[in-house]
Every structure is written in structure tokens, then in C-alpha cells.
Scaffold this motif. Structure first.
Motif, PDB file in Angstrom:
ATOM      1  N   ARG A  92       6.383   1.250   4.919  1.00 16.80           N
ATOM      2  CA  ARG A  92       6.618   1.068   3.483  1.00 16.80           C
ATOM      3  C   ARG A  92       7.836   0.193   3.204  1.00 16.80           C
ATOM      4  NH1 ARG A  92      10.087   5.044   0.935  1.00 16.80           N
ATOM      5  NH2 ARG A  92      11.022   6.435   2.469  1.00 16.80           N
TER       6      ARG A  92
ATOM      7  N   GLU B 246       7.389  -3.390   1.848  1.00 13.49           N
ATOM      8  CA  GLU B 246       7.258  -3.620   0.407  1.00 13.49           C
ATOM      9  C   GLU B 246       8.593  -4.001  -0.233  1.00 13.49           C
ATOM     10  OE1 GLU B 246       3.614  -1.099  -1.379  1.00 13.49           O
ATOM     11  OE2 GLU B 246       5.414   0.074  -0.950  1.00 13.49           O
TER      12      GLU B 246
ATOM     13  N   LEU C 282      -4.332   6.181   7.646  1.00 21.35           N
ATOM     14  CA  LEU C 282      -3.956   5.839   6.270  1.00 21.35           C
ATOM     15  C   LEU C 282      -5.234   5.688   5.450  1.00 21.35           C
ATOM     16  CD1 LEU C 282      -1.455   2.937   5.355  1.00 21.35           C
ATOM     17  CD2 LEU C 282      -3.161   3.882   3.809  1.00 21.35           C
TER      18      LEU C 282
ATOM     19  N   LEU D   1      -4.869   2.449  -5.918  1.00 22.48           N
ATOM     20  CA  LEU D   1      -3.502   2.349  -5.420  1.00 22.48           C
ATOM     21  C   LEU D   1      -3.332   0.974  -4.766  1.00 22.48           C
ATOM     22  CD1 LEU D   1      -2.988   5.995  -4.130  1.00 22.48           C
ATOM     23  CD2 LEU D   1      -2.416   5.017  -6.352  1.00 22.48           C
ATOM     24  N   ARG D   2      -2.672   0.880  -3.629  1.00 24.32           N
ATOM     25  CA  ARG D   2      -2.470  -0.417  -2.994  1.00 24.32           C
ATOM     26  C   ARG D   2      -3.807  -1.019  -2.598  1.00 24.32           C
ATOM     27  NH1 ARG D   2       1.468   3.114  -1.737  1.00 24.32           N
ATOM     28  NH2 ARG D   2       3.654   2.438  -1.841  1.00 24.32           N
TER      29      ARG D   2
ATOM     30  N   ILE E  64      -2.827  -3.679   2.307  1.00 25.42           N
ATOM     31  CA  ILE E  64      -2.606  -2.749   3.420  1.00 25.42           C
ATOM     32  C   ILE E  64      -2.886  -3.444   4.743  1.00 25.42           C
ATOM     33  CG2 ILE E  64      -3.399  -0.605   4.491  1.00 25.42           C
ATOM     34  CD1 ILE E  64      -4.037   0.421   1.673  1.00 25.42           C
TER      35      ILE E  64
ATOM     36  N   GLN F 155      -0.819   7.952   0.453  1.00 22.71           N
ATOM     37  CA  GLN F 155      -0.217   7.277  -0.694  1.00 22.71           C
ATOM     38  C   GLN F 155      -0.318   8.183  -1.918  1.00 22.71           C
ATOM     39  OE1 GLN F 155      -1.371   2.907  -0.952  1.00 22.71           O
ATOM     40  NE2 GLN F 155      -3.115   3.758   0.166  1.00 22.71           N
ATOM     41  N   ASN F 156       0.710   8.132  -2.752  1.00 24.61           N
ATOM     42  CA  ASN F 156       0.705   8.917  -3.980  1.00 24.61           C
ATOM     43  C   ASN F 156       0.672   7.994  -5.193  1.00 24.61           C
ATOM     44  OD1 ASN F 156       1.038  11.154  -2.297  1.00 24.61           O
ATOM     45  ND2 ASN F 156       3.275  10.978  -2.393  1.00 24.61           N
ATOM     46  N   ARG F 157       0.260   8.540  -6.309  1.00 25.33           N
ATOM     47  CA  ARG F 157       0.108   7.717  -7.509  1.00 25.33           C
ATOM     48  C   ARG F 157       1.439   7.288  -8.115  1.00 25.33           C
ATOM     49  NH1 ARG F 157      -4.959   7.083  -8.237  1.00 25.33           N
ATOM     50  NH2 ARG F 157      -6.444   8.661  -7.480  1.00 25.33           N
TER      51      ARG F 157
ATOM     52  N   ASN G 258       3.585   5.822  -6.326  1.00 27.59           N
ATOM     53  CA  ASN G 258       3.947   4.737  -5.410  1.00 27.59           C
ATOM     54  C   ASN G 258       4.769   5.208  -4.213  1.00 27.59           C
ATOM     55  OD1 ASN G 258       3.270   2.013  -5.050  1.00 27.59           O
ATOM     56  ND2 ASN G 258       5.382   1.379  -5.470  1.00 27.59           N
ATOM     57  N   ARG G 259       4.978   6.524  -4.097  1.00 28.20           N
ATOM     58  CA  ARG G 259       5.653   7.066  -2.920  1.00 28.20           C
ATOM     59  C   ARG G 259       4.602   7.450  -1.884  1.00 28.20           C
ATOM     60  NH1 ARG G 259       9.243  11.345  -6.204  1.00 28.20           N
ATOM     61  NH2 ARG G 259       9.598  12.266  -4.159  1.00 28.20           N
ATOM     62  N   ILE G 260       5.065   7.833  -0.706  1.00 31.42           N
ATOM     63  CA  ILE G 260       4.148   8.249   0.363  1.00 31.42           C
ATOM     64  C   ILE G 260       4.643   9.553   0.968  1.00 31.42           C
ATOM     65  CG2 ILE G 260       3.462   5.883   0.869  1.00 31.42           C
ATOM     66  CD1 ILE G 260       5.575   7.599   3.456  1.00 31.42           C
TER      67      ILE G 260
END
Length: 503
Positions: free
Chosen positions: A52, A55, A87, A93-94, A99, A250-252, A254-256
Motif C-alpha cells: 500500500r 500508493e 488479495l 474499490l481499487r 492492483i 481492502q476497506n471502503r 481506502n484502508r486495508i
């Protein structure tokens, strides 16, 4: 007089002490609590490039970390080993192409030689899809490594001591004052209250979350705050999958988060990122963080993760360099080394930030600073130097286990596996001439024996049950209350005299 006084017994402090001692410097290390009792034992247990971070355009950090994965794996194949990460592709998301681009860079900018490359999975047929909701039909699988973080610290300290460094745990730097070209430092044993004075040509401030405290309190250097404290919390639940692979979710927002196979019977889920204000040692998971991790994991797993599933939690404070980032998760994970030295005055070198994966490179960078300030001794040497117990090939673990079970026929496969994962070839220093399980003394549960505890007291500075159960081993996850109390009682009987004086 010592050449170097290292303040802090986390991964950076112990890594620097090891490197410096191996080059011929006289080193003393002071840690106010136990080794790895702060940030270094509260990580997500990964040796990784930090996918990450791409990014945030931290290409230098990612490349350095990726190159270190296989270096560290070769040097400590008992406590570090490869792990595949799945993943799942999540709509909205992304983008899939983004990815794939990130994973292409991940595979190719770090000199990967042994770890397998990325591949695409059809989650409708791959076993990795079984624990997840059926809406995740595609995933990407890539490589990183897992590490027993607290043992990495202890083994660096052990190797530093083997090379001549003096390792002082439960020892706080109370005061340090310049006396011409050297430091006069007062150290206090936090258990007995006994004080001693040491002199050193240079101080390394590797106190992690306490680095600014050391500057302000022990050295009375009232400088601008350099450290941004960021709390990361984890939860541990019963094993969510029989698959040996880990998950990258992945979370909505934008964190993981990661969901990682842990201690054979569990799944480790984390981490969070939130700014922290307060005493670093008092960090604890909040209700908000618990709910966040449960909800984030439940977005992916078929079987929701609930509060009642949690068997253990831990929280740590990461001492990130304060680069002015607006969000905690965006603050740099890179390390910054700042030297404070004037001609004819004793120097101090401070470390801000850093991550476990790059600790060895950080130590080499620190040695460049030290050489410029107090002169050069031996050459760099840690690139291909095994840590204690890691003197076997990366593909040689099964051969080691077979050999140990041949020589100690009373060990089960699981017992041999546990000992070798913790101690590698030095497991034989615990087993010694034992011909039966009874020869290892009292058994406390989950394979933990009197012989093992005695080894940890003598060779790895363990003084309390917590040191043994939660840092040198993770048997605390497996023992019941009665068994844990038996360990505590044994430690109190067997503790060195200066600990008993403090009780």
C-alpha cells in the motif's frame, strides 16, 4: 569507557547494538523494560515491502524493504518464512488494472529471487475462496514473509551479547550529560533501584515511542517534537481457515487489513491506524477499533467475526516520523536519522520512525553516521550473517526437524516443530542430553518446560512470566489460567536476585 550507549531494546536498538558489536565497537544497551516490550512486539508480524505504500509514492522505502525480505529470510529461516497473500478483487474499490500494476512493481523492483511471483486466482474453484463470501470471484496472490517479531529482537540482542555487547534490561537512562568528548550517563535498574554510571563516546537514541521523552527528560534537550505516535491494534480469533495463506482485505475507507494464520490455531486480524496521545506503554484497543476490525473482516468472511470470537487483543504505538501527513495511515513509515554533534563535543544520534523489515538497513545507515562521528572500526557484515539458531538453509527446516526427532525420540512432531520455530538449531541447547520428557523438568503446558524457561532466563534475559508467555514464546495463547500461574510461580522462584529484591 564504552564507544556507544544504545538507549532502547526494540528492534532498532538491538539491531544497531548487534551491528556495532560485530564491527568491534564497545557497546552497552539499556532498555527500561523487557526486550521488545514496546512497538517491536505489537506489529502485524510481517517482513514485507508494504504494497500500500506504493500508493503514497514511497518507492525507495518499498524497494529497500522488498530487497530485505530474502536477506532476512536467509539469516533467520527459523523465525521468518514465506507466506502467500490473497488479495480479493472488490468491485467499486481499487481498479483491477491498478492492483495488477502495483503487484507487477512489487514483483520486480526488489530483486526477488526465491519468493514465487504473483498469480491470478479464480475464487470459485480455488480453496482460498471457501472461507469468503461468494461475491469475491477473483483474487490476486502474491508473496511476502511472516516473522516472529519479538523473537527477532531477542535474537539480535543475543547475537550482540555474543559479540561483546552488554545488554541491560529493566534499566532506564535517568540522565546523560556531556563531559567534553564523551557522555556521563546514569542508569537505574527499574526493579532494584540500583544506579550505576557509564561513560560513552556516543549515544544512540533508539527509544521508539519514547525517543522524544529521552531527549526532553534524560538529556534536557527541549527540541521540536519529531515523533508522531500512531496506534495500531489487532484482534486474534479462532482459526478462520485451514488454508495456509493469508488475506489482504481492502476497506471502503481506502484502508486495508490483514487476516493471517497465527500460532497454528488462530487468525490474526489487523491493523488500525489512529493518532495516539498519552503514555505509549498504556495503549489499549478501543471499542471503536474492535468494532472496526470485526466489521472490516466480516465484509469478506462468510462467517462474521464477532466480539465474542476474540481470544486476545494487542495494541502498540508506532513512532512514525512526523512529516505533517494529514492522516495517520498516510504518515511515512520510512526512518529518519538525525545526528547532533559539534566539534569536540560528545555526539548523540536519534532515530525516528522505521519498520521491522528495514531494521538491518537502518542499522547500517546508523553505522555510517557513527563512523563519521567517532571513527571507523570493522566493515559491514550483517548481510549474510545468520542470527542465532538460523544457521541452516531456507529450505532446510524439515531436515532440521527430522534430525531433532531422530536424536530426541520422545518429542512429537508438533513439539519439535514448535521448538525449531522458536530456537532453530539452538533448540539443542534446551534439549541437551535429555533422553525423555521427564529430563526436561516440569511441564507447564503446550510443550513449555522447565528446561526451556531456564534457557530463556539464562540466554534471553527473561525475568517474568509475561516475558516468557507473551514475548519469547506465545504459549500464553494456549495455556489456561492455572498453567500460566504455575509459570509465574516458577519465574518468581527462579528469578535473578535483583528481581527478587524488587518484589
Amino acid at each position: 569507557m564504552h564507544d556507544i550507549l544504545v538507549v532502547g531494546g526494540g528492534i532498532n536498538g538491538c539491531g544497531i547494538a548487534r551491528d556495532a558489536a560485530g564491527r568491534g565497537y564497545s557497546v552497552v544497551l539499556a532498555e527500561m523494560k523487557d526486550l521488545a516490550s514496546g512497538t517491536s512486539s505489537w506489529s502485524t508480524k510481517l517482513i514485507h515491502g508494504g504494497l500500500r505504500y506504493l500508493e503514497h509514492y514511497e518507492f525507495r522505502l518499498v524497494r529497500e524493504a522488498l530487497k530485505e525480505r530474502e536477506v532476512l529470510w536467509r539469516n533467520a529461516p527459523h523465525i521468518i518464512w514465506p507466506m502467500r497473500f490473497v488479495l480479493p478483487y472488490a468491485q467499486g474499490l481499487r481498479a483491477a488494472w491498478l492492483i495488477r500494476l502495483g503487484l507487477f512493481l512489487y514483483d520486480n523492483i526488489g530483486g526477488r529471487k526465491l519468493l514465487p511471483a504473483t498469480r491470478t486466482l479464480d475464487m470459485r474453484s480455488d480453496p482460498a475462496g471457501l472461507p469468503l463470501k461468494p461475491l469475491f470471484t477473483r483474487a490476486f496472490e502474491y508473496s511476502d514473509c511472516w516473522v516472529d517479531d519479538a523473537r527477532l529482537v531477542a535474537l539480535n540482542a543475543r547475537d550482540a551479547a555474543d559479540r561483546g555487547a552488554e545488554i541491560l534490561t529493566r534499566t532506564k537512562l535517568v540522565q546523560a550529560r556531556r563531559s567534553g568528548d564523551h557522555w556521563r550517563a546514569t542508569l537505574e535498574n527499574t526493579l532494584s533501584g540500583e544506579r550505576r554510571e557509564v561513560t560513552a563516546r556516543l549515544i544512540v537514541n533508539a527509544a521508539g515511542p519514547w525517543v522524544d521523552h529521552v531527549l526532553a527528560e534524560a538529556l534536557e534537550a527541549h527540541e521540536k517534537r519529531h515523533v508522531r505516535l500512531v496506534q495500531g491494534s489487532h484482534i486474534v480469533v479462532r482459526r478462520k481457515s485451514d488454508d495456509p495463506r493469508a488475506y489482504f482485505f481492502q476497506n471502503r475507507d481506502n484502508r486495508i487489513i490483514f487476516a493471517i494464520p497465527y500460532e497454528r490455531d488462530f487468525t490474526l486480524i489487523g491493523t488500525t491506524d489512529r493518532d495516539y496521545r498519552g503514555e505509549p506503554g498504556a495503549a489499549a484497543i478501543t471499542a471503536e477499533e474492535t468494532d472496526y476490525l470485526c466489521a472490516a473482516a466480516s465484509e469478506y468472511f462468510r462467517e462474521p467475526v464477532r466480539r465474542e470470537d476474540i481470544v486476545w487483543t494487542y495494541s502498540g504505538v508506532r513512532p512514525l516520523f512526523d512529516d505533517g501527513a494529514s492522516k495517520a495511515q498516510e504518515a511515512t513509515r520510512d526512518y529518519v536519522i538525525k545526528a547532533d554533534g559539534e566539534p569536540n563535543k560528545a555526539p548523540i544520534v536519534n532515530i525516528f520512525g522505521g519498520k521491522i523489515t528495514t531494521y538491518r538497513k537502518l542499522a547500517e545507515s546508523m553505522m555510517e553516521q557513527i563512523e563519521a562521528l567517532i571513527g571507523r572500526k570493522g566493515p559491514a557484515w550483517t548481510l549474510a550473517a545468520a542470527l542465532p539458531g538460523g544457521d541452516f538453509p531456507v529450505e532446510g527446516f524439515e531436515a532440521e526437524r527430522t534430525a531433532v526427532m531422530r536424536d530426541y525420540t520422545f518429542l512429537s512432531q508438533e513439539e519439535a516443530h514448535r521448538l525449531l520455530r522458536l530456537y532453530g538449531t539452538r533448540a539443542r541447547a534446551i534439549l541437551r542430553t535429555a533422553n525423555s520428557a521427564a529430563d526436561l523438568g516440569q511441564h507447564f503446558g503446550h510443550g513449555l518446560t522447565e528446561a526451556e524457561i531456564n534457557y530463556l532466563i539464562k540466554e534471553e534475559w527473561a525475568l517474568t512470566a509475561e516475558d516468557v508467555l507473551w514475548r519469547r514464546t506465545k504459549t500464553g495463547l494456549h495455556l489456561n489460567e492455572e498453567q500460566a500461574l504455575a509459570v509465574d510461580a516458577y519465574m518468581r522462584r527462579t528469578a535473578p536476585p535483583h528481581q527478587k529484591a524488587a518484589e
